[in-house]
Design a protein around this motif. Structure first.
Motif, PDB file in Angstrom:
ATOM      1  N   ASN A 124       0.824  -1.206   0.000  1.00  0.00           N
ATOM      2  CA  ASN A 124       0.000   0.000   0.000  1.00  0.00           C
ATOM      3  C   ASN A 124       0.860   1.260   0.000  1.00  0.00           C
ATOM      4  OD1 ASN A 124      -2.376  -1.506   0.036  1.00  0.00           O
ATOM      5  ND2 ASN A 124      -2.475  -1.538   2.272  1.00  0.00           N
ATOM      6  N   ALA A 125       1.997   1.204   0.726  1.00  0.00           N
ATOM      7  CA  ALA A 125       2.893   2.370   0.733  1.00  0.00           C
ATOM      8  C   ALA A 125       3.493   2.613  -0.651  1.00  0.00           C
ATOM      9  CB  ALA A 125       3.996   2.164   1.765  1.00  0.00           C
ATOM     10  N   ILE A 126       3.799   1.547  -1.369  1.00  0.00           N
ATOM     11  CA  ILE A 126       4.328   1.710  -2.734  1.00  0.00           C
ATOM     12  C   ILE A 126       3.267   2.309  -3.651  1.00  0.00           C
ATOM     13  CG2 ILE A 126       5.158   0.447  -4.738  1.00  0.00           C
ATOM     14  CD1 ILE A 126       6.568  -1.467  -2.862  1.00  0.00           C
ATOM     15  N   LEU A 127       2.024   1.859  -3.509  1.00  0.00           N
ATOM     16  CA  LEU A 127       0.942   2.425  -4.320  1.00  0.00           C
ATOM     17  C   LEU A 127       0.741   3.908  -4.002  1.00  0.00           C
ATOM     18  CD1 LEU A 127      -1.702  -0.461  -4.214  1.00  0.00           C
ATOM     19  CD2 LEU A 127      -0.132   0.135  -6.078  1.00  0.00           C
TER      20      LEU A 127
ATOM     21  N   GLY B 286      12.030   9.451  -1.172  1.00  0.00           N
ATOM     22  CA  GLY B 286      12.010  10.060   0.145  1.00  0.00           C
ATOM     23  C   GLY B 286      10.655   9.957   0.815  1.00  0.00           C
ATOM     24  N   PHE B 287       9.584  10.121   0.034  1.00  0.00           N
ATOM     25  CA  PHE B 287       8.231   9.975   0.563  1.00  0.00           C
ATOM     26  C   PHE B 287       8.008   8.557   1.098  1.00  0.00           C
ATOM     27  CE2 PHE B 287       3.807   8.721  -0.186  1.00  0.00           C
ATOM     28  CZ  PHE B 287       3.123   9.679   0.539  1.00  0.00           C
ATOM     29  N   PHE B 288       8.479   7.553   0.326  1.00  0.00           N
ATOM     30  CA  PHE B 288       8.298   6.162   0.739  1.00  0.00           C
ATOM     31  C   PHE B 288       9.098   5.853   2.010  1.00  0.00           C
ATOM     32  CE2 PHE B 288       9.881   1.768   0.595  1.00  0.00           C
ATOM     33  CZ  PHE B 288       8.684   1.096   0.673  1.00  0.00           C
ATOM     34  N   ARG B 289      10.356   6.288   2.087  1.00  0.00           N
ATOM     35  CA  ARG B 289      11.164   6.009   3.263  1.00  0.00           C
ATOM     36  C   ARG B 289      10.614   6.713   4.501  1.00  0.00           C
ATOM     37  NH1 ARG B 289      16.167   3.592   2.217  1.00  0.00           N
ATOM     38  NH2 ARG B 289      16.267   3.510   4.501  1.00  0.00           N
ATOM     39  N   ALA B 290      10.030   7.909   4.324  1.00  0.00           N
ATOM     40  CA  ALA B 290       9.423   8.604   5.459  1.00  0.00           C
ATOM     41  C   ALA B 290       8.228   7.825   5.997  1.00  0.00           C
ATOM     42  CB  ALA B 290       9.007  10.010   5.045  1.00  0.00           C
ATOM     43  N   LYS B 291       7.413   7.238   5.079  1.00  0.00           N
ATOM     44  CA  LYS B 291       6.271   6.441   5.528  1.00  0.00           C
ATOM     45  C   LYS B 291       6.742   5.203   6.291  1.00  0.00           C
ATOM     46  CE  LYS B 291       2.494   5.933   3.342  1.00  0.00           C
ATOM     47  NZ  LYS B 291       1.645   6.771   4.172  1.00  0.00           N
ATOM     48  N   MET B 292       7.795   4.553   5.791  1.00  0.00           N
ATOM     49  CA  MET B 292       8.283   3.358   6.464  1.00  0.00           C
ATOM     50  C   MET B 292       8.868   3.712   7.834  1.00  0.00           C
ATOM     51  SD  MET B 292       7.311   1.214   4.340  1.00  0.00           S
ATOM     52  CE  MET B 292       7.825  -0.106   5.398  1.00  0.00           C
ATOM     53  N   ALA B 293       9.589   4.842   7.915  1.00  0.00           N
ATOM     54  CA  ALA B 293      10.156   5.236   9.205  1.00  0.00           C
ATOM     55  C   ALA B 293       9.058   5.559  10.210  1.00  0.00           C
ATOM     56  CB  ALA B 293      11.083   6.445   9.002  1.00  0.00           C
ATOM     57  N   ALA B 294       7.994   6.231   9.750  1.00  0.00           N
ATOM     58  CA  ALA B 294       6.888   6.553  10.656  1.00  0.00           C
ATOM     59  C   ALA B 294       6.173   5.295  11.130  1.00  0.00           C
ATOM     60  CB  ALA B 294       5.912   7.497   9.946  1.00  0.00           C
ATOM     61  N   GLU B 295       6.010   4.312  10.232  1.00  0.00           N
ATOM     62  CA  GLU B 295       5.341   3.070  10.617  1.00  0.00           C
ATOM     63  C   GLU B 295       6.183   2.269  11.609  1.00  0.00           C
ATOM     64  OE1 GLU B 295       2.544  -0.032  10.815  1.00  0.00           O
ATOM     65  OE2 GLU B 295       2.433   2.093  10.243  1.00  0.00           O
ATOM     66  N   ASN B 296       7.490   2.212  11.405  1.00  0.00           N
ATOM     67  CA  ASN B 296       8.351   1.482  12.333  1.00  0.00           C
ATOM     68  C   ASN B 296       8.385   2.167  13.694  1.00  0.00           C
ATOM     69  OD1 ASN B 296       9.054  -0.647  10.677  1.00  0.00           O
ATOM     70  ND2 ASN B 296      10.785   0.438   9.768  1.00  0.00           N
ATOM     71  N   ALA B 297       8.363   3.519  13.716  1.00  0.00           N
ATOM     72  CA  ALA B 297       8.330   4.236  15.002  1.00  0.00           C
ATOM     73  C   ALA B 297       7.039   3.934  15.749  1.00  0.00           C
ATOM     74  CB  ALA B 297       8.491   5.732  14.751  1.00  0.00           C
ATOM     75  N   ARG B 298       5.937   3.878  14.996  1.00  0.00           N
ATOM     76  CA  ARG B 298       4.665   3.570  15.647  1.00  0.00           C
ATOM     77  C   ARG B 298       4.685   2.159  16.220  1.00  0.00           C
ATOM     78  NH1 ARG B 298       0.295   0.827  15.059  1.00  0.00           N
ATOM     79  NH2 ARG B 298       1.073  -0.133  13.144  1.00  0.00           N
ATOM     80  N   ARG B 299       5.268   1.218  15.483  1.00  0.00           N
ATOM     81  CA  ARG B 299       5.304  -0.171  15.953  1.00  0.00           C
ATOM     82  C   ARG B 299       6.225  -0.322  17.169  1.00  0.00           C
ATOM     83  NH1 ARG B 299       4.687  -4.592  11.141  1.00  0.00           N
ATOM     84  NH2 ARG B 299       2.942  -3.598  10.045  1.00  0.00           N
TER      85      ARG B 299
END
Length: 788
Positions: A178-181, A200-213
Motif C-alpha cells: 500500500n505504501a508503494i501504491l 524520500g516519501f516512501f522512506r518517510a512512511k516506512m520510518a513513521a510506521e516502524n516508530a509507531r510499531r
C-alpha cells in the motif's frame, strides 16, 4: 443443417455480446444457431451466413477449449503467442521439445503415464529427436505437459510456454504494498516531483510506521525496498496516458501517446492552401546610414498542399495579425508577373513561380487573427472556405511547418545576424545577431524571392519532382478574380461608423469626399432608423454604415453602399494628406521613377495622437500634426538604438513601416510582358448607330455580390448578459480611476519640476549621451529622448 464444425459447448468471443457458448441449432427455414451468454445466460440467435461474415471481419472469434487435469475447461489462448524476437530463444526451444515429445506420446499406442513408462518412452524417443531440440526432458515434467497442455489433436505451441517468472509475486507485506501504491500516486500528482522525491516519501512512511510499531511493542517491518531503483521501476511500470496527463497535462499526454492523424491532402493545385506565421531566424536593420537593428521580422506564408508551391508571403515587423493574413491573401490571388521587373537579379523567377490563383480552401490555425469576423466575412465574399486546425496541434499543418525549416536551412541561418541556435548555445559560441545584423528588410525580400526560385526548381523528396513542374502538370483550371482592384474593398478589417455631411470621423481622423458623400448620404440615410436622424429641419442627415479599412493604410476607407444595385464600396480619402503621407526614403526603393508615397498605418496615427496628447502638442492643422509626427519619429529613432528590445517594440514597428514593401513601393503598371488574366477587366456596352458609346463596366464577379444583403457584415454574436455588462462597466470604471490617478501624479511631477530646476546648483548645458559600455538608467534615457 449447418456446414460449420460446431459442437455444443464451443465458446466464441462476439464483439457486441462478449463471451458466448454454442447451445443448439434449430432445423427450420432459417437454421438458426443459438448461443448463450456465459455471464447472463441470454439467448442470442445467429444465422450461418451472419456468423461466417462476423468470423471474416474479425468481430467473432472462436476460443479453443481444452480440458485440464482437473476436468475443467480452459482456453488455449490464455498463453500468449511467441514473438518474432523469441524465435531462437531458450523458451522456444523448450516449448518445441516438449511439444514434439507430447505429440509422439499421443501417437504411440499403449503409452502409459507411469514414471517408469515415461522414462522408457523418453529413452526410445530420443533416437528420433531432431538435433535442434536439445532441451533436457524428465518424466515428471513430461507428465505435467501431457496432462495440462491441451489434449490429443489440440497441442498448440503456446500451451507449452513456461510460466515461470511470468506471474507477479508478492514479496512484501500489505503495508509495504500500500505504501508503494501511495508513493506512485504521490509521484504522478505534481509535475515537479522526481524519483528521489518519491523515494524520500516512501522512506518517510516506512520510518513513521516502524516508530509507531516500536511504541506499540510490535515487530518492525524489516523487508521493504531500500534502493531508489526499486521505486523507479515500480513507477515506470505505471507509465500510461492517464498518469502522464495528471502530471504533465492532457496536451503533453496526447503528444506522447496518441497517434498522429494523416495530414490534409489535395489532388489539384489551389484545392487546399495552408497559411501560417513564424518568426524569421534572422535580424534586420533599417535601410539608413545608421543601421539601426530592428529585430526579427514576422513571416506569414501560404503554401499549396498538392504541389508544395509557395503561393504568397508577407514579411514585416507587424505581430501576427489580421493585416498579415489579408496582405498574404492578396498576393496569393494576384499573379507573380512583377518578379522579373521588380527583382531582375533573381534567376529563373519568370519561369519558376507561377503559383497564384483563388484557393478553394484555406487551412489555418486557431489564432485570433484567423477567427476574426472581418476575415471570415472577407473569405465568404471571395468564395473561399476556411478550415481551422485543432488547438496547439502543429502536426496538423506539418507541410507548412516543414517548409519553415527549409527556409531556415536555405536562407535565414546563412545571413549575418542569423539566430541558428537557442540563447544558451549562442552565448557559448559568442554569436550576437543584434550586433551582426546588416540586412535591411527590402534586401531580405529579394533574397527570399531568390530562395523560392531555387526551391521551386529543385526535386522535392515527397513529390518526386520539382514543385514548379508538379504545378505545371497538375494545373488544369485556375480560379481568378475578374477585377483585382475589388480586393482592396473586399479584404480588410470592418467597423461600424456614422456618416454625416462632414464625412466619417474614424480613429481621430476625418475622411471626406464632397462628391461621394453627396451621392451616397441621401439613399443611405433614407434607409436608416428615424430616431437616428436630427430633429432640426436643417440638421445634417446621418446614418450608421459599415466600412472596411486596411490597417497599414490610413489614407482612405471603403464605405459599403448597399442602397444601390448592385451594392459596392465607395472610397473616402483622408482629409489630412500631409499628415498621412511621409517623405520618400532614400535607398528603400529600387526604381525612383516608380516611387509612391507610403501612407502611415492606423496604429502609427494612434501613436502620434497619444504622443501629442501626452506632450500637450496641438493637433488641429496639418502643420501641427506634421510637427508632432516628426518629433515622435525622432524619439523612436533614438529609442531603437538605446533601450532594450522589449521597450522599443513601438519604435521598431513604426520604423519598419516606413520602409514599405515591394508591392507598396511600385506603381501598378503593366510590365513589358504578356497580359495576365488577372489584369483583364470585362466590360460590355449597348449597341448604338455610331458604335462610339462608352463601355459600361460589368459588376465584379465575386461571391460578395451574389450574397444576400443580410449576409453582409453578420453580427459578431450574442451580446453580453447582465453579469457581463456589469463586469465590463466595473472594468471601465477601474481603468478610468487608474488613468485619473496617473494624470494626477503627472501633474504633481510637472509642478515639482520648476522647483527642482531652481534648487539645482547648476544646470547642465547639454545632456551627454550615455556610453554604450554602461547600462543607462531609465530616467537618463527618457531625459535624452525628450531633449529638444
Amino acid at each position: 443443417m449447418t456446414t460449420l464444425d460446431l459442437n455444443v459447448g464451443d465458446e466464441f468471443d462476439l464483439a457486441k455480446e462478449g463471451r458466448c457458448r454454442f447451445h443448439e441449432e434449430w432445423h427450420d427455414e432459417e437454421n438458426l444457431l443459438w448461443f448463450l451468454k456465459v455471464k447472463t445466460g441470454k439467448r442470442i440467435p445467429l444465422t450461418e451466413p451472419k456468423l461466417v461474415e462476423m468470423l471474416d471481419l474479425g468481430t467473432a472469434r472462436r476460443i479453443d477449449i481444452v480440458r485440464g487435469k482437473d476436468g475443467k475447461p480452459q482456453a488455449c489462448t490464455d498463453n500468449p503467442e511467441f514473438g518474432p524476437d523469441e524465435e531462437h530463444s531458450p523458451d522456444v526451444v523448450r516449448a518445441r521439445t516438449f511439444q514434439w515429445f507430447v505429440r509422439r506420446w499421443d501417437n504411440t499406442p499403449g503409452a502409459t503415464l507411469g514414471k517408469k513408462g515415461l522414462a522408457k518412452f523418453i529413452l526410445e524417443a530420443k533416437r528420433d529427436l531432431p538435433a535442434h531440440l536439445d532441451w533436457p526432458v524428465k518424466p515428471g515434467r513430461l507428465y505435467e505437459a501431457i496432462t495440462t497442455c491441451g489434449e490429443p489433436g489440440n497441442r498448440a505451441l503456446r500451451l507449452f510456454r513456461s510460466r515461470r517468472g511470468k506471474t507477479p509475486r508478492k514479496r512484501f507485506g500489505p503495508f509495504v504494498d500500500n505504501a508503494i501504491l501511495e508513493t506512485i500516486t504521490f509521484y504522478w500528482a505534481l509535475r515537479p516531483r522526481t524519483f528521489d522525491d518519491a523515494h524520500g516519501f516512501f522512506r518517510a512512511k516506512m520510518a513513521a510506521e516502524n516508530a509507531r510499531r516500536r511504541e506499540a511493542g510490535e515487530a518492525e517491518i524489516e523487508k521493504y525496498p531500500r534502493r531508489p531503483e526499486t521505486i523507479r521501476r515500480r513507477i515506470n511500470q505505471t507509465i500510461n496516458r492517464e498518469n502522464w496527463a495528471r502530471k504533465y497535462g492532457s496536451h503533453q499526454a496526447t503528444l506522447k501517446f496518441v497517434g498522429i492523424k494523416d495530414s490534409p491532402s489535395a489532388d489539384e493545385p489551389l484545392e487546399l492552401v495552408i497559411m501560417d506565421h513564424t518568426t524569421a531566424d534572422a535580424w534586420c536593420v533599417v535601410d539608413t546610414e545608421f543601421g539601426i537593428p530592428l529585430g526579427r521580422p514576422t513571416l506569414t506564408l501560404a503554401i499549396d498542399v498538392c504541389t508544395r508551391v509557395v503561393v504568397g508571403y508577407t514579411l514585416s515587423f507587424e505581430p501576427p495579425n489580421l493585416h498579415c493574413v489579408i496582405n498574404t491573401l492578396k498576393r496569393v490571388v494576384r499573379s507573380k508577373s512583377y518578379v522579373p521587373w521588380v527583382f531582375p537579379d533573381v534567376p529563373w523567377a519568370a519561369y519558376a513561380w507561377d503559383g497564384w490563383g483563388l484557393p478553394q480552401c484555406l487551412l489555418v490555425d486557431s489564432g485570433w487573427e484567423f477567427k476574426s469576423p472581418s476575415l471570415q466575412d472577407s473569405l465568404r465574399d471571395l468564395g473561399i472556405e476556411i478550415i481551422w486546425s485543432p488547438v496547439r496541434r502543429p502536426t496538423y499543418k506539418a507541410i507548412g511547418e516543414a517548409f519553415f525549416g527549409i527556409l531556415n536551412r536555405k536562407l535565414f541561418h546563412k545571413l549575418p545576424g542569423a539566430v541558428p541556435f537557442g540563447p544558451t548555445e549562442m552565448r557559448l559560441v559568442d554569436i550576437d545577431p543584434q550586433r551582426e545584423a546588416i540586412i535591411p528588410l527590402n534586401l531580405l525580400d529579394e533574397l527570399l524571392h531568390e530562395t523560392l526560385a531555387t526551391y521551386h526548381t529543385e526535386k522535392h523528396s515527397t513529390l518526386g519532382e520539382a514543385p514548379a513542374s508538379a504545378w505545371a502538370r497538375k494545373l488544369k483550371t485556375r480560379r481568378i478574380i475578374s477585377d483585382v482592384h475589388s480586393l482592396d474593398g473586399l479584404l480588410g478589417q470592418t467597423a461600424t461608423v456614422r456618416l454625416t455631411r462632414k464625412g466619417i470621423r474614424f480613429r481621430n481622423m476625418q475622411f471626406q469626399d464632397e462628391a461621394v458623400v453627396s451621392r451616397i448620404l441621401g439613399p443611405l440615410s433614407a434607409r436608416a432608423k428615424k430616431r437616428d436622424q436630427s430633429h432640426s429641419p436643417v440638421g445634417s442627415a446621418r446614418c450608421w454604415v459599415k466600412i472596411r479599412y486596411q490597417p497599414l493604410d490610413a489614407s482612405r476607407i471603403q464605405v459599403w453602399n448597399d442602397a444601390v444595385k448592385p451594392p459596392r464600396f465607395e472610397t473616402l480619402p483622408n482629409r489630412h494628406r500631409r499628415f498621412v503621407y511621409g517623405p520618400k526614403i532614400d535607398g528603400a526603393q529600387r526604381d525612383r521613377r516608380r516611387e509612391l508615397p507610403i501612407p502611415i498605418s492606423f496604429w502609427h496615427a494612434d501613436r502620434i495622437h497619444d504622443f501629442a496628447r501626452e506632450k500637450g502638442l496641438p493637433m488641429k492643422t496639418d502643420e501641427q500634426k506634421w510637427i508632432a509626427r516628426d518629433r515622435l519619429r525622432a524619439k523612436w529613432e533614438k529609442a531603437a538604438g538605446l533601450t532594450q528590445l522589449r521597450e522599443t517594440k513601438p519604435a521598431i514597428r513604426s520604423l519598419s513601416q516606413s520602409q514599405g514593401t515591394f508591392d507598396q513601393l511600385v506603381t501598378v503598371k503593366s510590365p513589358p510582358l504578356a497580359v495576365e488574366a488577372s489584369q483583364v477587366a470585362f466590360a460590355a456596352a449597348p449597341s448604338t448607330p455610331s458604335g462610339m458609346e462608352r463601355a459600361t463596366p460589368i459588376p465584379q464577379q465575386v461571391a460578395a455580390f451574389e450574397r444576400e444583403e443580410e449576409e453582409h457584415f453578420q453580427p459578431k454574436g450574442r451580446g453580453a448578459g447582465k453579469k457581463g455588462q456589469a463586469k465590463a462597466a466595473r472594468k471601465r470604471r477601474e481603468k478610468a480611476e487608474e488613468a485619473a490617478e496617473d494624470r494626477a501624479q503627472q501633474a504633481v511631477e510637472r509642478a515639482k519640476a520648476p522647483a527642482r530646476k531652481a534648487a539645482a546648483p547648476k544646470a547642465a548645458s547639454r545632456f551627454k549621451e550615455p556610453a554604450s559600455e554602461e547600462r543607462a538608467s531609465r530616467e537618463d534615457i527618457d531625459k535624452y529622448l525628450d531633449e529638444e
